[in-house]
Design a protein around this motif. Structure first.
Motif, PDB file in Angstrom:
ATOM      1  N   LYS A 140       0.716  -1.135  -0.007  1.00  0.00           N
ATOM      2  CA  LYS A 140       0.122   0.081   0.025  1.00  0.00           C
ATOM      3  C   LYS A 140       0.992   1.185   0.032  1.00  0.00           C
ATOM      4  N   THR A 141       1.963   1.576   0.536  1.00  0.00           N
ATOM      5  CA  THR A 141       3.004   2.375   0.636  1.00  0.00           C
ATOM      6  C   THR A 141       3.479   2.565  -0.597  1.00  0.00           C
ATOM      7  N   VAL A 142       3.901   1.561  -1.374  1.00  0.00           N
ATOM      8  CA  VAL A 142       4.351   1.664  -2.767  1.00  0.00           C
ATOM      9  C   VAL A 142       3.427   2.105  -3.591  1.00  0.00           C
ATOM     10  N   GLN A 143       2.067   1.748  -3.453  1.00  0.00           N
ATOM     11  CA  GLN A 143       0.984   2.168  -4.605  1.00  0.00           C
ATOM     12  C   GLN A 143       0.653   3.538  -4.173  1.00  0.00           C
ATOM     13  N   THR A 144       0.918   4.042  -2.982  1.00  0.00           N
ATOM     14  CA  THR A 144       0.497   5.443  -2.776  1.00  0.00           C
ATOM     15  C   THR A 144       1.666   6.360  -3.276  1.00  0.00           C
ATOM     16  N   ILE A 145       3.027   5.972  -3.120  1.00  0.00           N
ATOM     17  CA  ILE A 145       3.964   6.634  -3.441  1.00  0.00           C
ATOM     18  C   ILE A 145       3.956   6.742  -5.143  1.00  0.00           C
ATOM     19  N   VAL A 146       3.577   5.675  -5.907  1.00  0.00           N
ATOM     20  CA  VAL A 146       3.393   5.605  -7.309  1.00  0.00           C
ATOM     21  C   VAL A 146       2.338   6.332  -7.925  1.00  0.00           C
ATOM     22  N   TYR A 147       1.089   6.071  -7.294  1.00  0.00           N
ATOM     23  CA  TYR A 147      -0.393   6.607  -7.770  1.00  0.00           C
ATOM     24  C   TYR A 147      -0.633   8.053  -7.448  1.00  0.00           C
ATOM     25  N   LEU A 148      -0.222   8.288  -6.334  1.00  0.00           N
ATOM     26  CA  LEU A 148      -0.611   9.476  -5.780  1.00  0.00           C
ATOM     27  C   LEU A 148      -0.183  10.831  -6.436  1.00  0.00           C
ATOM     28  N   PRO A 149       1.070  11.006  -6.942  1.00  0.00           N
ATOM     29  CA  PRO A 149       1.296  12.124  -7.714  1.00  0.00           C
ATOM     30  C   PRO A 149       0.528  12.549  -8.857  1.00  0.00           C
ATOM     31  N   HIS A 150       0.114  11.580  -9.644  1.00  0.00           N
ATOM     32  CA  HIS A 150      -0.497  11.835 -10.718  1.00  0.00           C
ATOM     33  C   HIS A 150      -1.721  12.676 -10.558  1.00  0.00           C
ATOM     34  N   PHE A 151      -2.522  12.451  -9.301  1.00  0.00           N
ATOM     35  CA  PHE A 151      -3.427  13.196  -8.851  1.00  0.00           C
ATOM     36  C   PHE A 151      -3.276  14.522  -8.042  1.00  0.00           C
ATOM     37  N   VAL A 152      -2.080  14.961  -7.979  1.00  0.00           N
ATOM     38  CA  VAL A 152      -1.697  16.212  -7.461  1.00  0.00           C
ATOM     39  C   VAL A 152      -0.781  17.213  -8.491  1.00  0.00           C
ATOM     40  N   SER A 153      -1.462  18.254  -8.222  1.00  0.00           N
ATOM     41  CA  SER A 153      -1.334  19.369  -9.445  1.00  0.00           C
ATOM     42  C   SER A 153       0.356  19.950  -9.224  1.00  0.00           C
ATOM     43  N   TRP A 154       0.962  20.404 -10.156  1.00  0.00           N
ATOM     44  CA  TRP A 154       2.327  20.510 -10.259  1.00  0.00           C
ATOM     45  C   TRP A 154       2.826  21.727  -9.150  1.00  0.00           C
ATOM     46  N   VAL A 155       1.771  22.590  -8.997  1.00  0.00           N
ATOM     47  CA  VAL A 155       1.828  23.587  -8.028  1.00  0.00           C
ATOM     48  C   VAL A 155       2.445  22.944  -6.667  1.00  0.00           C
ATOM     49  N   ILE A 156       1.793  22.091  -6.257  1.00  0.00           N
ATOM     50  CA  ILE A 156       1.890  21.201  -4.925  1.00  0.00           C
ATOM     51  C   ILE A 156       3.027  20.370  -5.127  1.00  0.00           C
ATOM     52  N   LEU A 157       2.956  19.563  -6.031  1.00  0.00           N
ATOM     53  CA  LEU A 157       4.288  18.832  -6.190  1.00  0.00           C
ATOM     54  C   LEU A 157       5.633  19.340  -6.311  1.00  0.00           C
ATOM     55  N   ALA A 158       5.685  20.528  -7.000  1.00  0.00           N
ATOM     56  CA  ALA A 158       6.968  21.248  -7.194  1.00  0.00           C
ATOM     57  C   ALA A 158       7.224  21.930  -5.884  1.00  0.00           C
ATOM     58  N   ASN A 159       6.141  22.467  -5.131  1.00  0.00           N
ATOM     59  CA  ASN A 159       6.655  22.850  -3.734  1.00  0.00           C
ATOM     60  C   ASN A 159       7.355  21.727  -2.806  1.00  0.00           C
ATOM     61  N   ILE A 160       6.573  20.651  -2.855  1.00  0.00           N
ATOM     62  CA  ILE A 160       7.062  19.358  -2.171  1.00  0.00           C
ATOM     63  C   ILE A 160       8.518  18.938  -2.743  1.00  0.00           C
TER      64      ILE A 160
END
Length: 198
Positions: free
Chosen positions: A5-25
Motif C-alpha cells: 500500500k505504501t508503494v502504491q501510494t507513492i507511485v499513484y498519488l503524484p498523478h492526482f496532485v497538481s504541479w503547484v503542490i508537487l513542485a513545492n514538495i
C-alpha cells in the motif's frame, strides 16, 4: 500488505496532485533544510547542495519528476491492457513448451501493441508542451538557460514583456508542429500497425 500500500501510494498519488503542490514538495525536499541535505549531513557531508539551482542536473531533475508523476497512471493503463489478454493463450503457449520470454515476446507484447500505439499517438501532440506547469513551478533564474521551454518563453515574451504578436506566432507555430506530429504518428500507426481510431 503495508509495504504494498505504501508503494502504491507513492507511485499513484503524484498523478492526482497538481504541479503547484508537487513542485513545492520537491523544492522543500531538495532545499537547504530539506530531507536531501539533512541525510547528507547525517552521513558526514559538510557542504549544502541545492540541486534546484544547478543547471547541469536540472533537466534530469525535470525528467525524473515527470516520470515519477505519470508512472502510476501509465502503469494502471498497461495493467488494464494486460488483463484484456486471455490467460488461455499463456496456458496454450506453456503447454507447447514456450519459455517465459517467448510468452512475453509472442503474446504479451502483441497484446499491448494497440495500447502502446494509442498512447504514443496521443502523446505526440504533447511532445512540444514539455509540461509548462512543471517547468514554470520548478525553474528559477539560475537554471533558466537549461530549463526554458517554448511555453515558458511564450509566457515571458507575451505576458511579462507585452510582445503579444511574437508570443502568438510562437504559440501558433508550436500548435501547427504538434498537429503535424499527431497526424504523422496516426498515419504511421495505420500503415505499420494497422491501427486506426476512426
Amino acid at each position: 500488505m503495508k509495504f504494498k500500500k505504501t508503494v502504491q501510494t507513492i507511485v499513484y498519488l503524484p498523478h492526482f496532485v497538481s504541479w503547484v503542490i508537487l513542485a513545492n514538495i520537491i523544492t522543500n525536499i531538495l532545499g537547504a533544510n530539506g530531507i536531501f541535505n539533512t541525510v547528507r549531513s547525517a552521513m558526514g557531508a559538510t557542504d549544502t547542495v541545492l540541486p534546484m539551482t544547478m543547471p547541469s542536473i536540472f533537466r534530469q531533475l525535470l525528467i525524473g519528476t515527470d516520470v515519477w508523476k505519470e508512472f502510476g497512471y501509465n502503469a494502471v493503463i498497461y495493467l488494464a491492457a494486460l488483463t484484456g489478454i486471455s490467460p488461455s493463450l499463456y496456458e496454450a503457449a506453456a503447454i507447447d513448451g514456450a519459455s517465459r520470454w517467448k510468452r512475453v515476446w509472442h503474446i504479451t507484447i502483441p497484446g499491448l501493441v494497440p495500447t502502446i500505439v494509442l498512447l504514443t499517438t496521443l502523446a505526440m501532440g504533447n511532445v512540444l508542451n514539455a509540461g509548462f506547469d512543471q517547468v514554470f513551478n520548478m525553474y528559477n533564474q539560475l537554471v533558466i538557460e537549461t530549463g526554458d521551454i517554448i511555453d515558458t518563453y511564450v509566457y515571458r515574451i507575451g505576458i511579462t514583456n507585452m510582445q503579444f504578436s511574437l508570443a502568438t506566432a510562437a504559440g501558433l507555430f508550436k500548435s501547427v508542429v504538434s498537429f503535424v506530429l499527431v497526424v504523422t504518428s496516426y498515419v504511421c500507426a495505420y500503415k505499420f500497425a494497422d491501427y486506426k481510431i476512426f
